[in-house]
Design an enzyme around this catalytic site. Sequence first.
Site, PDB file in Angstrom:
ATOM      1  N   ASP A  16      16.129  -5.263 -10.812  1.00  0.00           N
ATOM      2  CA  ASP A  16      14.783  -5.298 -10.258  1.00  0.00           C
ATOM      3  C   ASP A  16      14.701  -4.284  -9.137  1.00  0.00           C
ATOM      4  OD1 ASP A  16      13.344  -7.132 -11.722  1.00  0.00           O
ATOM      5  OD2 ASP A  16      14.369  -8.811 -10.755  1.00  0.00           O
ATOM      6  N   PHE A  40      -5.567  -9.827   5.798  1.00  0.00           N
ATOM      7  CA  PHE A  40      -5.606  -9.320   4.428  1.00  0.00           C
ATOM      8  C   PHE A  40      -5.923 -10.471   3.477  1.00  0.00           C
ATOM      9  CE2 PHE A  40      -3.594  -8.693   0.355  1.00  0.00           C
ATOM     10  CZ  PHE A  40      -3.952  -7.394   0.033  1.00  0.00           C
ATOM     11  N   THR A  41      -6.782 -10.211   2.538  1.00  0.00           N
ATOM     12  CA  THR A  41      -6.969 -11.196   1.469  1.00  0.00           C
ATOM     13  C   THR A  41      -6.905 -10.451   0.149  1.00  0.00           C
ATOM     14  OG1 THR A  41      -9.353 -10.943   1.308  1.00  0.00           O
ATOM     15  CG2 THR A  41      -8.552 -12.549   2.919  1.00  0.00           C
ATOM     16  N   ALA A  42      -6.632 -11.210  -0.850  1.00  0.00           N
ATOM     17  CA  ALA A  42      -6.503 -10.588  -2.168  1.00  0.00           C
ATOM     18  C   ALA A  42      -7.851 -10.068  -2.643  1.00  0.00           C
ATOM     19  CB  ALA A  42      -5.933 -11.591  -3.154  1.00  0.00           C
ATOM     20  N   LYS A  57      -7.734  -0.869   7.201  1.00  0.00           N
ATOM     21  CA  LYS A  57      -6.745  -0.137   6.403  1.00  0.00           C
ATOM     22  C   LYS A  57      -6.469  -0.955   5.147  1.00  0.00           C
ATOM     23  CE  LYS A  57      -2.355  -1.652   8.608  1.00  0.00           C
ATOM     24  NZ  LYS A  57      -2.582  -2.947   9.140  1.00  0.00           N
ATOM     25  N   ASP A  74      14.564 -14.746 -11.483  1.00  0.00           N
ATOM     26  CA  ASP A  74      14.385 -16.008 -10.781  1.00  0.00           C
ATOM     27  C   ASP A  74      13.223 -16.830 -11.302  1.00  0.00           C
ATOM     28  OD1 ASP A  74      12.487 -14.313  -9.870  1.00  0.00           O
ATOM     29  OD2 ASP A  74      13.091 -14.377  -7.762  1.00  0.00           O
TER      30      ASP A  74
END
Lengths: 719, 557
Positions: A338, A405-407, A424, A555
């Site tokens: 990964d 920050f939000t999605a 930003k 995982d």
Amino acid sequence: MSTITPLRPPESHPTAHEATEKKAAFGVAQLLEATPGAFRKLHPREMWHNPVMFIVEIGAALTTALAIAEPFIGGSGSSGGTAVPASFTWGIAIWLWLTVLFANLAESVAEGRGKAQADSLRKTRTSTTANRVTGYDPAVDPMAESTPLVALSSADLTLGDVVVVTAGELIPGDGDIVAGIASVDESAITGESAPVVRESGGDRSAVTGGTRVLSDRIVVEITSKPGETFVDRMIALVEGASRQKTPNEIALNILLASLTIVFVIVTLTLNPIAGYAGSQVSLTVLVALLVCLIPTTIGGLLSAIGIAGMDRLVQRNVLAMSGRAVEAAGDVTTLLLDKTGTITYGNRQAAEFIALAGVAPDALRHAAAVSSLADPTPEGKSIVDLAARQGFDRQIAVSGDVVPFTAQTRMSGLDLPDGSQIRKGAGSSIIAWVESSAALSSTVRSELDAHVERVSNAGGTPLVVASADATGVARVLGVIYLKDVVKEGITERFAELRAMGIRTVMVTGDNPLTAAAIAAEAGVDDFLAEATPEQKLALIKREQDGGNLVAMTGDGTNDAPALAQADVGVAMNTGTSAAKEAGNMVDLDSDPTKLIDIVRIGKQLLITRGALTTFSIANDVAKYFAIIPAMFAGVFPGLQVLNIMQLHSPSSAILSAVIFNAVIIIVLIPLALRGVKYRPLSASRILSRNLLLYGVGGVIAPFVGIKIVDLIVTLIPGF
Amino acid sequence: MDTLFAILQVATLVLFLVLLYRPLGDYIAHIYTGTKNLRVERGFYRMIGVDPTSEQTWRTYLRGVLAFSLVGVLVLYGIQRLQAVLPYSLGMPAIPEGLSFNTAISFVTNTNWQSYSPDVTMGYSVQLAGLAVQNFVSAAVGIAVAIALVRGFAYRRSGTIGNFWVDLTRGTLRLLLPLSIVTAVILIAGGVIQNFNGFTDVTTLTGGTQSIPGGPVASQEAIKMLGTNGGGFFNANSSHPFENPTAWTNLLQIVLMLAIPFSLPRAFGRIVGDNRQGYAILAVMSTIFVVSLSALSIFEASGAGSAPQLAGAAMEGKEDRFGIFGSTLFATTSTLTSTGAVDSMHDSFTSLGGMMPMLNMMLGEVAPGGVGSGLYGMLILAVIAVFIAGLLVGRTPEYLGKKLGPREIKLASLYILVTPTLVLAGTALSFAIPAVRDDVTSTSIYNSGLHGLSEVLYAFTSASNNNGSAFAGLTANTPWFNAALGAAMLLGRFIPIVLVLALAGSLAQQDRIPSTAGTLPTHRPQFVGLLVAVTVVIVALTYFPVITLGPLAEGLQ
């Protein structure tokens, strides 16, 4: 693109390693501790599993009987025309018993090292009280707050039971969290003191029985049967109880067995032939010859090598579910790694501020830094760090409202008290935000696009910064180049792997362009971009069809099929139960880089076996030169020229060979437990090195060793 | 002068073998991989009811080998027992049961051990219809088995390893027969006789009468050498002037013995698709050959004792027309292949010199070995060497992309067990059973003491390894030796074949693993050295005690 990544658990675990490294030392105390076990293993039922040593035991019993009978049947007499001293048979008998004991000792010591670990694990298994939820209904009462609880012993829990665990309690069994979030102390199994967060629903929902909940309250569904929990399996593995022979070990055993048969035939047929030549050899000498010729060194150490190999993995906090997996690790030809956490640090770091034309670099730096001061993510910190290096004073007081920050918005920022704003975030979001006040000019737009594209192509993440003054007029300031930083030293490790013949494939969710750039920087051989679990699985199958052996880490539950398909699937301990079930190894530290160590241990295990086998066979040359002249030179004095070691007498020569044969096992126990040194070189160079060391060395060493023992044996009266 | 002659012989031999290696090897590969059948072959396949396009599993292939060989033994036994009623018997009676049994096995197993004196035992019918036929087909069987093993390495995920009947037919018709016809003509040109004259009585110069045998010798001699058979038309074998008249026919016979065995590595390399692998095997074989030849030549040239010193070298038992080197080169060739022909008496070699042919055979005849059997023997040793080397580099061992797991190692290990067991058990039993021991010491052994021991050891080594070379001195036409050596030849031939074909089957089923930097290269000098070491060490460890008791104790006195 997100600028905020969730906090990862700490990655370095110095304490766990230091503790186990100390144990790796091999001392007198360990020998003494293992001695009773060595005697217990003398039982023929135990010896039967090791044909080579079983033959030695039969030989020991036979010579002991001869030694007892000798005074009644006319003394020790002569062998091959040479008189032997009265104590000769006893000497051989004693040293043959010691040979067997030394071999058993090696195994006991190897097992003993696992025992301490098993004992501490066993403590966690002590029965605890479990609070079982009766009639759990996730839809009505997910946290089981109003459903009645029944207290019962953890030993009585069965598959599918649902229990509630609150802060301070031990988790009664392996399971998945179905509701709630908690911090859990897993030090009992991982040796890692920092608590980890476990929560329902994600890839970190699995909890292990015997670990302690430190905060909050969770509802856990039990996923293991009593007696088959993770800890139970660990104990069995560490103690070597469930150790099954691996294919290579079986093949080696077959080769050793057939060598043994050859030497049994050589000894059995010797007397009729020697009898015709007029040089009958005594039974004691024949037994001594046989024991010296059969590969006792490797035969005695073989199981210790296997147990110690598993133990070395355990010391690195990796649990292999079978020895086969460890061996397969040595054969791996393709590594799926990964990107995040393995090849690059888990977080991106600011590398450059790129101001647009007409924007003062200071302005961009200031805006970027100020808006990041309250940002706790590594990215945020790295922006402040970079700005500070370029002259930004990080001590200035900034007040204002932080916009998280939000999605949905895909940007973060700061609303200053004077009404001005800084934002930003991902390019498209910022452009949308700026254009909500006024459309961007095409020159700005194309300049911005050029910068964004350049950063992306270089494998970085472009973070666009914009500001709006108090009047609401917004403008784009520039771009922050967030770089995916490739771990230090990783390029060299990949070069090592390539030298070992292992292909590395980087797996990432990034777009192909970004992936290509990072792949080139890290020096991996190939990459899989925008990877989905299905593509991962397909890639593994493709590699396997080409005859490759594939190793990977994973995982998540959606990694499970790929983990199961891979020849070596290492599940992270932080992962889900499904992932842990599917893989054949679990890494308690959840460190994906460890895959490389696992490969190394697998190879080391094989090489140790090969080295001692070569050494053992090469030893026979010197032993022949000790014993053959001793057997026949009495009748054929010309054969004395074969006595190139100039051993004192036939009896001292034979006894010395037997003593050397026994002592070499003790001498090599540390090597068997530690494993031979492994350097990542090409196959030919490793072979040259090991052939020289264990092949040529194996021919020379016993000449020296037997001569030294002979000088000492000569001091015994009669020899 | 002698040195110059020796150098010339070696140079000529090397030149011929180098010239033959590629064309002959490629031709052999072509024979066994081609799909076209000759008209005569198609007719033959129709006759025996075989579909030449069908492939066989290893079990079916093995059944073919065993059935064909069993029929061969029965037919050859029958022909010998019926000699009295056959034409061209030269008035010789039927051959006794024990001897017929021994000889039948001996020729079917490509051993050609002769417990009898052919000139006064076998008529032309037995020689031509019995022995010569087996000289061809037993050699073809050996090559077929070797090719089957090579296919095991070359095939991927295949349940089959070729078709025995096709391999047998092609090997006989396309390889052995044409080569034999050409070489027989050359041998006739060299003075080897070819007639049906029977015995001719002549008056010698001193006035006595002598009965001089004739016979179709050249045709026999060609396949005797090409097929590494070694069964002579006359008792004196290749030291007889009618079989081997001159120094150059001697050298030609040596070339013939080595031609196919030394070219098979090329065929191997071709079929597995990597010529370098063939060169590696060739290098191993050549190294052992050169070392063995040098040792024997040195022992013989510097022979101890008053007679050799007066003669300048150990000339006892050697033909003047071949000299020391012509004899040592022939002896080394004959015992390192599975030929067993002799142009000098090994029994008369110096003690240490006599040890060399014995050691050559004990090596398992792999340098270059018998036709086919040499290649498969060497490949088995390569499997063992790769296994040990694989462990030493930390990878599950693989040879030519095939993994060597428990099953492969089991088969290879058993293969290595077979001949030492037969040799040592046979020799020990000869001395352990009181009645046998009396018979052996009073009837069979010519020289008492250690040399006698060497004679018996040599006989069992020769039989178990299917060489057929005799140490001379030993009277082997006794019930014990006929039976025991017969059994040794039978088991020494067919148990290894069973194991080799099983190995071929299990290799063919595997896929081929691509090689990486972590794969051990098996075409470099390093591996060549390792394989030589493994070959020598396995033999040294097994036979050191008996060698010490026999030739070493005698030579070091």
